[in-house]
Design a protein around this motif. Sequence first.
Motif, short mmCIF file in Angstrom:
data_model
loop_
_atom_site.label_atom_id
_atom_site.label_comp_id
_atom_site.label_asym_id
_atom_site.label_seq_id
_atom_site.Cartn_x
_atom_site.Cartn_y
_atom_site.Cartn_z
N ALA A 632 66.49 58.15 71.43
CA ALA A 632 67.24 59.40 71.46
C ALA A 632 68.70 59.14 71.09
N GLY A 684 61.89 58.96 75.65
CA GLY A 684 62.49 59.65 74.51
C GLY A 684 62.16 58.97 73.20
N LYS A 687 58.53 59.80 72.46
CA LYS A 687 58.40 61.18 72.01
C LYS A 687 58.90 61.34 70.58
N ALA A 688 60.06 60.76 70.27
CA ALA A 688 60.67 60.95 68.95
C ALA A 688 59.87 60.31 67.84
N LYS A 725 71.05 63.34 73.60
CA LYS A 725 70.23 64.41 73.04
C LYS A 725 68.93 63.81 72.52
N ASN A 726 67.93 64.66 72.38
CA ASN A 726 66.69 64.21 71.76
C ASN A 726 66.98 63.81 70.31
N ARG A 727 66.13 62.99 69.73
CA ARG A 727 66.37 62.47 68.38
C ARG A 727 66.52 63.60 67.37
N HIS A 732 68.53 67.44 75.89
CA HIS A 732 67.77 66.65 76.86
C HIS A 732 68.26 66.87 78.28
N ILE A 737 62.39 64.98 79.48
CA ILE A 737 61.32 64.78 78.49
C ILE A 737 60.15 65.67 78.88
#
Length: 772
Positions: A632, A684, A687-688, A725-727, A732, A737
């Motif tokens: 992230a 993160g 997820k990304a 922040k998220n990627r 976030h 998440i």
Amino acid sequence: MRKSLIFASLLFAPVTVVAQDETASIELDNAGFEETEPGSRPSGWGGNMLPSDEGAAGYKAMVDAVNPAAGSASLRIESQGVIDAGKFGTITRALNVETLRGRKIRLTGKARVGLPVPRHAGFWLRVDRPGGRSGFFDNMGNRPITSGEWQSYSIEGDVAVDASQIVFGFLVHGEGKAWVDDFLVEDIGPIDVPNFEGVGTPVGPTRYASIEGDVAATPISDRGVVNLQALARTYGLVRWFHPTDQAADVDWGRLLIGAIPKVEAAKDAAELAVALREAFGPVAPTMQIAMGDNPSTMTQREGAAQHVRWEYRGFPSDLSRTYSSERSASPATEAPEIFAETLPGGLVIHVPLSVPVGEVGKTLPLGEVGPPESGKPEGWVPAGFDRTTRIAGLLSAWAMFDHFYPYWDVVETDWDAMLVPMLQDAASASDDIAYRDVLLRLVEGLDDGHGGVNYRDEGEAILPLDWEWIENQLVITAAPTGALDSPGYAPGMVVKAIDGVPVEDAIAAKKTLISGSEQWKTFVALSQLRYSHEAGERILRIENAEGERSEITLPLNIESYDAWIREPRPDVASELEPGIVYVDIDRLTDTHFSDGKSRLEAAKGLVFDLRGYPRGRYTYLSHMTDEPIRSAEMNIAFQTLPDAQFDGWREGGWRIAPALPRYTDNVVFITDGGAISFSESILGTVKANGLGTIIGTPTAGANGNVTTFRIPGGYQLRWTGMQVKNRDGTQHHILGIQPDIRVERTLAGVREGRDELLDAAIAEVKRQMAQD
């Protein structure tokens, strides 16, 4: 050999202080033992010595006229009979603590040992504080006396401002003998008082009682509130953004504590302006404060060719090197406009955000500023028992967060509106713990799961169970083996009340002092309800599956973290079913990872459990990708302007290169609301980059390196210092998440002994394996 409790029952012979110059001797009767006949016990001294005619094993102290260090006598201390391993003998005296609080003292004496040489011999000095707490203790445990020749020895120590007793003496441990002579105690001046605020300020209770100089709790008048609001803004602007040499070097906590009484007492705008100029003028000579409500735009280009201004890369602290600050030079033509705004109370302030630098490298105008006057007695240290300290700390904390907190863009708290009620709460707090709770309520407004106040350890004793919030009920999920037999509780039972308080109310009360997302607040509140600052007990009202209610009393025992009761899980790295390997990242160390490499490499499906906080590195992520990946966004603000106006961001985060051997693509991660920070960095990244399927409930929503700030009284604030922040750039913070498959526990599942999140993870891995 440190034995801080061994003198509790000894007899003390008091002495008095005769002078209090920078170095002054303290009168001691019979300090050289010439006032007692040889062969007798020393007059004026206490201790645990045997009577002269006693034949039991122990120690005797007799005045000896043979070979004294000085004068006509010394004192011989020697063992008699067989001495138990832990036994010792000591002579003791007490000092008048009333006249020595806040002072540094030195104990000096001469001593030698004889044959047999004792296991330990040495002078000792101890300062006690209220509640049995130790203020200072030294018994020469790391430098015992071993010489048979007379030598001089000394101990120096601080007498706390709330000290309750000062005792000193000489001890002999084990079989042997020693001689002691020429005791001298000196007052060598005031204790070294550290800065009241900032780096180097002690963390933890500075004292345990109110002392002279403390101001009692009283509400703030309406005019006083307005004045203190103006002080908070002025302090924040000058403290953090006015770059003079004087401002950089001053003890800001001391300045605030000295300024508060005068500022609060101002009756109108004119008096307020005078009080603020008096407080800040010495460190900000070009700052302007005037009556009015119409700030004007001003520039400052004159003077030297070079100016300096503050540059911040996050908020600097002694906890993390990730963040830093410096006064940076730039051409005068690039100097920013002078910051101007209307202050509460009918004033206008103009604060230069840059100042000129002279030929000798000093900021202009030149000037030397001594330590600000705190208005308190010599040796006084700030503590939560003092109203002025509490207001100063609250103002300091509020202003710092106002300028530097990186999440005001997503947090909905009205920070300005929080200041007034928090000021009143601080002014009226009954003691240091009540004030800590005021600070916690302030930090709660940040909605930051990392947010908190370090002051006193509150988690030493723990209940012998674990529980979770399931289906809007507090459900016991783990108990010791045999708990159902006695005292009568087991997993699946529902807790209805704790010490007579309904659990809903108990949880709600805890949440008012916890910052972060709702899922994180619930997790922390349940954890806090399990533990206490000290050992004791709690009464729980519980309900079983049949609806029958009962009350049980459970102990709060002091246990190490590893001994806490937890719901059982599979082994750290184990094969659950053929081809499916489970990894508990909460317990996975680098050694576990190394030992289990072959199992991970051969697995057809992997389940990573991240319901907790990782202990080891995230090396396993390298084996889940064929190309370099990123975590992230972890952004650190670059800042030169007040009010969280960030000039830009420096992106950080992880860059992970692929590694062989490649693991299977059939991967599931389990998580919940207790996963925070490092756990979220891992998730993160997963997820990304599509490294696996995430099952469970949203994580805490608080990631990034923590930073800290110390305010007067021993309180250390902590919070997230960067913006994560998220990627893909989405939020976030607070949200956490989000799982790909949401699974929540049920009461029925707990009663059946099932881990429903793990069951769901295994089912998902099997589905993926079937597709392969």
